[in-house]
Design an enzyme around this catalytic site. Sequence first.
Site, PDB file in Angstrom:
ATOM      1  N   CYS A  99      28.139  44.316  42.611  1.00 53.76           N
ATOM      2  CA  CYS A  99      28.668  43.693  43.571  1.00 53.76           C
ATOM      3  C   CYS A  99      27.758  43.824  45.053  1.00 53.76           C
ATOM      4  O   CYS A  99      28.745  43.524  45.973  1.00 53.76           O
ATOM      5  CB  CYS A  99      30.747  44.451  43.787  1.00 53.76           C
ATOM      6  SG  CYS A  99      31.688  43.988  43.109  1.00 53.76           S
ATOM      7  N   HIS A 240      34.367  43.133  51.674  1.00 51.25           N
ATOM      8  CA  HIS A 240      33.759  42.335  49.474  1.00 51.25           C
ATOM      9  C   HIS A 240      35.253  42.221  49.570  1.00 51.25           C
ATOM     10  O   HIS A 240      36.143  43.308  49.899  1.00 51.25           O
ATOM     11  CB  HIS A 240      33.549  43.626  49.235  1.00 51.25           C
ATOM     12  CG  HIS A 240      32.823  43.287  47.368  1.00 51.25           C
ATOM     13  ND1 HIS A 240      32.979  41.821  46.468  1.00 51.25           N
ATOM     14  CD2 HIS A 240      33.277  44.688  46.295  1.00 51.25           C
ATOM     15  CE1 HIS A 240      32.853  42.168  45.529  1.00 51.25           C
ATOM     16  NE2 HIS A 240      33.639  43.689  45.302  1.00 51.25           N
ATOM     17  N   ASN A 270      37.468  38.209  42.773  1.00 52.16           N
ATOM     18  CA  ASN A 270      36.673  39.302  43.120  1.00 52.16           C
ATOM     19  C   ASN A 270      34.918  38.111  42.236  1.00 52.16           C
ATOM     20  O   ASN A 270      35.531  38.246  40.856  1.00 52.16           O
ATOM     21  CB  ASN A 270      37.092  40.047  42.630  1.00 52.16           C
ATOM     22  CG  ASN A 270      35.187  41.037  42.832  1.00 52.16           C
ATOM     23  OD1 ASN A 270      34.335  40.826  43.095  1.00 52.16           O
ATOM     24  ND2 ASN A 270      35.791  42.744  42.939  1.00 52.16           N
TER      25      ASN A 270
HETATM   26  O1  UT7 Z   1      34.343  44.400  42.878  1.00 49.22           O
HETATM   27  C1  UT7 Z   1      34.399  45.790  42.025  1.00 49.22           C
HETATM   28  C2  UT7 Z   1      35.484  46.940  43.162  1.00 49.22           C
HETATM   29  N1  UT7 Z   1      36.672  46.627  42.388  1.00 49.22           N
HETATM   30  C3  UT7 Z   1      37.454  46.991  43.196  1.00 49.22           C
HETATM   31  O2  UT7 Z   1      37.359  48.080  44.025  1.00 49.22           O
HETATM   32  C4  UT7 Z   1      39.045  47.108  42.744  1.00 49.22           C
HETATM   33  C5  UT7 Z   1      40.806  47.585  42.731  1.00 49.22           C
HETATM   34  N2  UT7 Z   1      41.561  48.580  41.831  1.00 49.22           N
HETATM   35  C6  UT7 Z   1      42.664  47.144  42.142  1.00 49.22           C
HETATM   36  O3  UT7 Z   1      42.177  47.068  43.207  1.00 49.22           O
HETATM   37  C7  UT7 Z   1      43.757  47.863  41.800  1.00 49.22           C
HETATM   38  O4  UT7 Z   1      43.278  49.525  41.067  1.00 49.22           O
HETATM   39  C8  UT7 Z   1      44.797  47.335  40.410  1.00 49.22           C
HETATM   40  C9  UT7 Z   1      44.537  45.661  41.034  1.00 49.22           C
HETATM   41  C10 UT7 Z   1      43.618  47.352  39.590  1.00 49.22           C
HETATM   42  C11 UT7 Z   1      45.246  47.517  40.178  1.00 49.22           C
HETATM   43  O5  UT7 Z   1      46.146  47.518  40.892  1.00 49.22           O
HETATM   44  P1  UT7 Z   1      46.858  49.036  41.407  1.00 49.22           P
HETATM   45  O6  UT7 Z   1      48.298  48.615  42.599  1.00 49.22           O
HETATM   46  O7  UT7 Z   1      46.302  50.315  40.890  1.00 49.22           O
HETATM   47  O8  UT7 Z   1      48.150  49.108  39.673  1.00 49.22           O
HETATM   48  P2  UT7 Z   1      48.040  50.119  38.886  1.00 49.22           P
HETATM   49  O9  UT7 Z   1      46.917  50.304  38.084  1.00 49.22           O
HETATM   50  O10 UT7 Z   1      48.451  51.366  39.016  1.00 49.22           O
HETATM   51  O11 UT7 Z   1      48.972  49.755  36.879  1.00 49.22           O
HETATM   52  C12 UT7 Z   1      50.705  49.240  37.522  1.00 49.22           C
HETATM   53  C13 UT7 Z   1      51.464  48.792  36.515  1.00 49.22           C
HETATM   54  C14 UT7 Z   1      50.658  49.320  35.537  1.00 49.22           C
HETATM   55  O12 UT7 Z   1      51.680  49.505  34.838  1.00 49.22           O
HETATM   56  P3  UT7 Z   1      52.587  50.743  34.273  1.00 49.22           P
HETATM   57  O13 UT7 Z   1      51.395  51.763  33.926  1.00 49.22           O
HETATM   58  O14 UT7 Z   1      53.103  50.875  35.764  1.00 49.22           O
HETATM   59  O15 UT7 Z   1      53.861  50.284  33.466  1.00 49.22           O
HETATM   60  C15 UT7 Z   1      49.578  48.428  34.698  1.00 49.22           C
HETATM   61  O16 UT7 Z   1      49.851  48.362  33.246  1.00 49.22           O
HETATM   62  O17 UT7 Z   1      50.764  47.587  36.860  1.00 49.22           O
HETATM   63  C16 UT7 Z   1      50.422  47.217  35.506  1.00 49.22           C
HETATM   64  N3  UT7 Z   1      49.086  45.946  35.296  1.00 49.22           N
HETATM   65  C17 UT7 Z   1      49.496  45.130  34.926  1.00 49.22           C
HETATM   66  N4  UT7 Z   1      51.164  44.026  34.958  1.00 49.22           N
HETATM   67  C18 UT7 Z   1      50.570  43.025  35.122  1.00 49.22           C
HETATM   68  C19 UT7 Z   1      48.318  45.905  35.768  1.00 49.22           C
HETATM   69  N5  UT7 Z   1      47.156  45.254  35.570  1.00 49.22           N
HETATM   70  C20 UT7 Z   1      48.981  44.447  35.746  1.00 49.22           C
HETATM   71  C21 UT7 Z   1      48.829  42.754  35.558  1.00 49.22           C
HETATM   72  N6  UT7 Z   1      50.277  42.053  35.177  1.00 49.22           N
HETATM   73  N7  UT7 Z   1      47.601  41.758  35.250  1.00 49.22           N
END
Ligand code: UT7
Length: 313
Positions: A99, A240, A270
């Site tokens: 990125c 970004h 993204n």
């Molecule tokens: O360009 C490079 C830079 N990229 C980044 O910097 C990305 C950085 N990270 C993020 O933007 C976030 O961490 C994410 C958007 C990827 C994830 O968001 P989060 O609030 O950190 O969610 P999480 O990974 O803690 O997941 C929370 C819950 C999980 O379920 P449980 O374990 O709590 O039951 C995941 O399995 O959300 C679940 N989950 C989803 N649910 C519905 C993860 N992805 C999805 C989804 N739809 N697409």
Amino acid sequence: MVTNNDLAKFIDTSDEWIRTRTGIEERRLADRSKGETTLTFAHQAAVKALEMAHLSGEQIDMIVMGTVTPDTVMPCTANQIQAKIGATRAFTFDLQAACSGFLYGYSIADQYIRTGTIERALVLGGETLSTVMNWQDRSTCVLFGDGAGGVVLQRTTSERSRVIATKLFSDGRLGEILSIPHGYGKVPPHVPEYRNDHHKVQMRGNELFKVAVRNMVDAASQVLWENQLKTTDVDFFIFHQANLRIIDMCAKSLDVPREKMWLNLQKYGNTSAATLPSCLDEAWRSGRVKKGDLILMVTFGGGLTWATTLVRL
Ligand code: UT7
């Protein structure tokens, strides 16, 4: 164009989850049936940048393209763009900084121009990340989109309108947080260990989130401090476009109001190296940024890499 609801038809996700956790509402993906690839988008960006700069391909001395999804590794995308736009005098190369690829290329071009080696550079960032997504992995595939953008940088004698600074950073110790492990030299497609699902983006989202906020805030603060500027001196910010919550946290730390930044992740997701130039283009064409404005851009991505620039348009 693929909406969140379209994705919810084949993976366990919802428009509500994607919108509230990321700010993304839809994304544009390459239509392979029409032959769309990274080159297609980057070529269009190159043509538009040249039109905007009132230049022809022959007037370009260097083409640098940030991408991790080139059509082919050899020849690189910048080589192929050179042929398409008739930039016969240019030297050309792709660079991989995920990125951060656009700002890495921008900084290299700036250095070549400052040393007097070249007059003009075409700097591009573009991806078809849809080709390296695991479409069964809801934690990554909802986040990304395809696209490209670019700028022409040229030497100036103006004291005012110029690139003020660029700063590049990386930390290879954290490379595994965001990676595509298979498909290249270590595990090429013809060896038994090759796994198709590992030739896809793998991400530890939570960890990346924290490092992204910390490092983008640090980079932006450093470049301002080193140039004896304050946040309030900057007319416009482009962060970004990975996640609206990341952008909001950076903006809060740096004390940047929403009106002073451009957002397009709701439409495109993204797009990696394409996020900053596409935002800049939209902000310019809409009249939100104009000649004389001081712009701060900051990005973050795989590598891990991050980068920032201060430019007076
Ligand atoms: O360009 C490079 C830079 N990229 C980044 O910097 C990305 C950085 N990270 C993020 O933007 C976030 O961490 C994410 C958007 C990827 C994830 O968001 P989060 O609030 O950190 O969610 P999480 O990974 O803690 O997941 C929370 C819950 C999980 O379920 P449980 O374990 O709590 O039951 C995941 O399995 O959300 C679940 N989950 C989803 N649910 C519905 C993860 N992805 C999805 C989804 N739809 N697409």
